[in-house]
Design an enzyme around this catalytic site. Structure first.
Site, PDB file in Angstrom:
ATOM      1  N   ASP A 137       3.277 -15.492   5.547  1.00  0.00           N
ATOM      2  CA  ASP A 137       2.891 -14.340   4.728  1.00  0.00           C
ATOM      3  C   ASP A 137       2.548 -13.162   5.637  1.00  0.00           C
ATOM      4  OD1 ASP A 137       2.451 -12.920   2.442  1.00  0.00           O
ATOM      5  OD2 ASP A 137       0.395 -13.623   2.163  1.00  0.00           O
ATOM      6  N   TYR A 139       1.686  -8.865   6.130  1.00  0.00           N
ATOM      7  CA  TYR A 139       0.577  -7.982   5.737  1.00  0.00           C
ATOM      8  C   TYR A 139       1.093  -6.574   5.967  1.00  0.00           C
ATOM      9  CZ  TYR A 139      -4.487  -6.738   5.817  1.00  0.00           C
ATOM     10  OH  TYR A 139      -5.749  -6.242   5.563  1.00  0.00           O
ATOM     11  N   HIS A 144      -2.364  -1.265   1.470  1.00  0.00           N
ATOM     12  CA  HIS A 144      -3.180  -2.461   1.223  1.00  0.00           C
ATOM     13  C   HIS A 144      -4.069  -2.766   2.434  1.00  0.00           C
ATOM     14  CE1 HIS A 144      -4.398  -6.463  -0.021  1.00  0.00           C
ATOM     15  NE2 HIS A 144      -3.916  -6.953   1.098  1.00  0.00           N
ATOM     16  N   ARG A 153     -14.467  -3.756   6.868  1.00  0.00           N
ATOM     17  CA  ARG A 153     -14.965  -3.303   8.167  1.00  0.00           C
ATOM     18  C   ARG A 153     -15.366  -1.829   8.203  1.00  0.00           C
ATOM     19  NH1 ARG A 153     -10.662  -6.517   9.065  1.00  0.00           N
ATOM     20  NH2 ARG A 153      -9.306  -4.713   8.876  1.00  0.00           N
ATOM     21  N   GLU A 210      -2.286 -11.491  -5.506  1.00  0.00           N
ATOM     22  CA  GLU A 210      -1.686 -10.495  -4.617  1.00  0.00           C
ATOM     23  C   GLU A 210      -0.229 -10.315  -5.026  1.00  0.00           C
ATOM     24  OE1 GLU A 210      -2.417 -11.531  -0.489  1.00  0.00           O
ATOM     25  OE2 GLU A 210      -4.355 -10.530  -0.560  1.00  0.00           O
ATOM     26  N   ASP A 244       0.436 -14.352  -4.208  1.00  0.00           N
ATOM     27  CA  ASP A 244      -0.370 -15.060  -3.214  1.00  0.00           C
ATOM     28  C   ASP A 244      -1.826 -15.084  -3.710  1.00  0.00           C
ATOM     29  OD1 ASP A 244      -1.467 -16.123  -0.900  1.00  0.00           O
ATOM     30  OD2 ASP A 244      -1.561 -14.178   0.108  1.00  0.00           O
ATOM     31  N   ARG A 248     -11.422 -14.345  -2.520  1.00  0.00           N
ATOM     32  CA  ARG A 248     -11.947 -13.338  -1.588  1.00  0.00           C
ATOM     33  C   ARG A 248     -13.266 -13.731  -0.943  1.00  0.00           C
ATOM     34  NH1 ARG A 248      -7.331 -11.006  -0.624  1.00  0.00           N
ATOM     35  NH2 ARG A 248      -6.393 -10.079  -2.477  1.00  0.00           N
ATOM     36  N   GLN A 251     -12.414 -16.146   1.700  1.00  0.00           N
ATOM     37  CA  GLN A 251     -11.675 -15.430   2.745  1.00  0.00           C
ATOM     38  C   GLN A 251     -12.603 -14.620   3.649  1.00  0.00           C
ATOM     39  OE1 GLN A 251      -8.724 -12.751   1.131  1.00  0.00           O
ATOM     40  NE2 GLN A 251      -7.994 -12.078   3.123  1.00  0.00           N
ATOM     41  N   TYR A 255     -12.314 -15.822   7.592  1.00  0.00           N
ATOM     42  CA  TYR A 255     -11.113 -15.237   8.209  1.00  0.00           C
ATOM     43  C   TYR A 255     -11.261 -14.899   9.693  1.00  0.00           C
ATOM     44  CZ  TYR A 255     -12.230 -10.199   8.526  1.00  0.00           C
ATOM     45  OH  TYR A 255     -12.739  -8.976   8.876  1.00  0.00           O
ATOM     46  N   LYS A 264      -6.410 -19.204   0.804  1.00  0.00           N
ATOM     47  CA  LYS A 264      -5.030 -18.938   0.382  1.00  0.00           C
ATOM     48  C   LYS A 264      -4.220 -20.215   0.145  1.00  0.00           C
ATOM     49  CE  LYS A 264      -4.992 -14.383   1.659  1.00  0.00           C
ATOM     50  NZ  LYS A 264      -4.486 -13.250   0.883  1.00  0.00           N
ATOM     51  N   THR A 268       0.455 -20.699  -4.295  1.00  0.00           N
ATOM     52  CA  THR A 268       1.229 -19.470  -4.186  1.00  0.00           C
ATOM     53  C   THR A 268       2.357 -19.597  -5.201  1.00  0.00           C
ATOM     54  OG1 THR A 268       0.776 -19.433  -1.809  1.00  0.00           O
ATOM     55  CG2 THR A 268       2.543 -17.997  -2.596  1.00  0.00           C
ATOM     56  N   THR A 364       0.635  -8.113   0.231  1.00  0.00           N
ATOM     57  CA  THR A 364       0.354  -7.350  -0.991  1.00  0.00           C
ATOM     58  C   THR A 364       0.997  -5.975  -0.935  1.00  0.00           C
ATOM     59  OG1 THR A 364      -1.767  -8.443  -1.029  1.00  0.00           O
ATOM     60  CG2 THR A 364      -1.517  -6.560  -2.492  1.00  0.00           C
ATOM     61  N   GLU A 378      -8.679  -4.487  -4.687  1.00  0.00           N
ATOM     62  CA  GLU A 378      -8.509  -3.038  -4.563  1.00  0.00           C
ATOM     63  C   GLU A 378      -8.738  -2.326  -5.905  1.00  0.00           C
ATOM     64  OE1 GLU A 378      -4.747  -4.356  -2.557  1.00  0.00           O
ATOM     65  OE2 GLU A 378      -4.794  -2.270  -1.917  1.00  0.00           O
TER      66      GLU A 378
END
Ligand code: CA
Length: 430
Positions: A137, A139, A144, A153, A210, A244, A248, A251, A255, A264, A268, A364, A378
């Site tokens: 997968d 990114y 996104h 962050r 996603e 996907d 959250r 995650q 992560y 994840k 899927t 996504t 989002e």
């Protein structure tokens, strides 16, 4: 001879302008009779029918083509056919297209055979048409990555320094890739309790979707032999819609430093139809500019050629309390910053081998503007701004009983080349 994606082509099967499956499309899938009995048969979609490629007397009806690999259509999956490469794919597609044309009497006037090989879609159940060996997968949506990075962050560090230099990805889990219509249990896992700050275990409270599009690999490469970016297109068999599903809260805690894992790997979803590059060709378009910084040479595709496709993408949500699904997102495949050829070149640049039927998903697909965000994370601003629906329901993340449906299509002049849909419902915990 007319091309198989010529807009003026017509089939003897009536196809409505809003149908996803005119003769210009002919996406591949696999089905079993609706009662679920029997082995899967490979097929293509045409209007409201599937054409059973397994039951078709191929030696007879594909005679005029040089395609000598008809046996591949008697297999339960497309993997061997995918491994044959572009020449065989185009020859098979040409033969199928010719058979379905309005001016070809071979199948049109053979009523006994039509009964046998053209089956109404509501009489079949679609099954996974590919044995997926590996799933990766990416990114690749700048919007996104920026939206999510800002939430995780802060704005200053939204994009990691590597992001504009390479198509970032993680190795996903092939065993839990499921066909559209498969409902999924709410996953449990480790997370941080937002009130106490303690590490706790429990059902995810931030379950999300996603919106993605994935491609299935064709012949692939042997270990140690990278696929150059300008040859990558010959290793892409076709595209499908991908959801996907993501937890959250799990995650966010897990992560660092190796990326998503349990958040994840519980499911899927993919659409049952794989749309080929031959069908998508008329909808080729340019993606975002890549000049600041310019990609390293191994990621530079010919700038004068368009490397992506104009595929409209919609997501609807149906809560148990709704009578009808509500659209919550409208995006487009063309928004992606990194294209599929760059993804494949980057994946294999170390010599990593890709095999026929491997699934490589886009990440996504969010676009400019609030309503083109491809995830609840989002759309609800990290859960701080609930989506409000006309009947008074509110959602930040998915609740038990919620059903997410994704659809996608290319709009031609009076016809569509579409992907059908991928849907799945959230069940409670096991
Ligand atoms: Ca993803």
């Amino acid at each position: 001879m007319q091309k198989t994606n010529d807009p003026t082509l017509k089939s003897f099967i009536p196809v409505k302008p809003e149908s996803h499956f005119p003769i210009q499309n002919l996406p591949y899938g696999a089905f079993v009779p609706a009662d679920g009995s029997g082995e899967p048969h490979l097929c293509v979609a045409i209007g409201d029918f599937v054409l059973d490629l397994h039951a078709l007397p191929r030696e007879e009806y594909f005679q005029a083509s040089n395609f000598n690999s008809m046996d591949f259509f008697s297999r339960p999956t497309l993997n061997e056919f995918m491994g044959m490469g572009r020449k065989a794919w185009t020859e098979a597609r040409t033969a199928i297209s010719r058979l379905l044309r309005y001016d070809n009497p071979n199948l049109r006037d053979n009523h006994a055979l039509r009964e046998k090989v053209l089956i109404p879609m509501d009489k079949v159940r679609m099954v996974m048409p590919v044995d997926i060996g590996d799933y990766t997968d990416f990114y690749s949506s700048r919007e996104h990555a920026t939206n999510v990075g800002t939430m995780f962050r802060g704005k200053e560090h939204a994009l990691h320094p590597n992001w504009l230099h390479m198509p970032v990805a993680y190795h996903g889990r092939a065993s839990s890739v499921v066909i559209s219509g498969t409902d999924l249990y709410r996953p449990c896992g480790q997370m941080t309790d937002p009130e106490t700050g303690l590490t706790v275990f429990g059902p995810s409270r931030m379950l999300d979707f996603e919106l993605e599009v994935g491609f299935f690999a064709g012949p692939g490469n042997s270990l140690g032999r990278p696929i150059p970016v300008d040859q990558a297109g010959d290793h892409i068999f076709g595209l499908a819609l991908v959801n996907d599903w993501s937890a959250r809260d799990i995650q966010k805690w897990e992560y660092v430093p190796l990326g998503p894992f349990n958040s994840k790997n519980f499911g899927t979803s993919v659409s049952p139809w794989i749309v080929t590059l031959d069908a998508l060709e008329p909808f080729r378009t340019f993606g975002p500019e890549q000049t600041a910084p310019a990609p390293l040479p191994y990621l530079q595709s010919t700038p004068s050629r368009p490397h992506t496709f104009d595929i409209r993408l919609d997501v609807t949500l149906k809560c148990a309390a709704f009578l009808t699904p509500e659209r919550i997102c409208r995006s487009n495949f063309k928004y992606l910053y990194w294209n599929m050829c760059q993804q494949l070149a980057h994946h294999t640049v170390t010599g990593c081998n890709i095999r026929p039927g491997d699934l490589l998903a886009s990440g996504t697909i969010s676009g400019p503007g609030e309503t083109s965000s491809g995830s609840m994370l989002e759309l609800s601003h990290g859960g701080s701004k609930p989506l409000r629906f006309p009947n008074g329901e509110e959602r930040t993340f998915l609740e038990d009983g919620d059903e997410v449906t994704m659809t996608g299509w290319c709009q031609g002049d009076g016809y569509r080349v579409g992907f059908g849909e991928t849907k799945g419902k959230i069940l409670g915990i096991v």
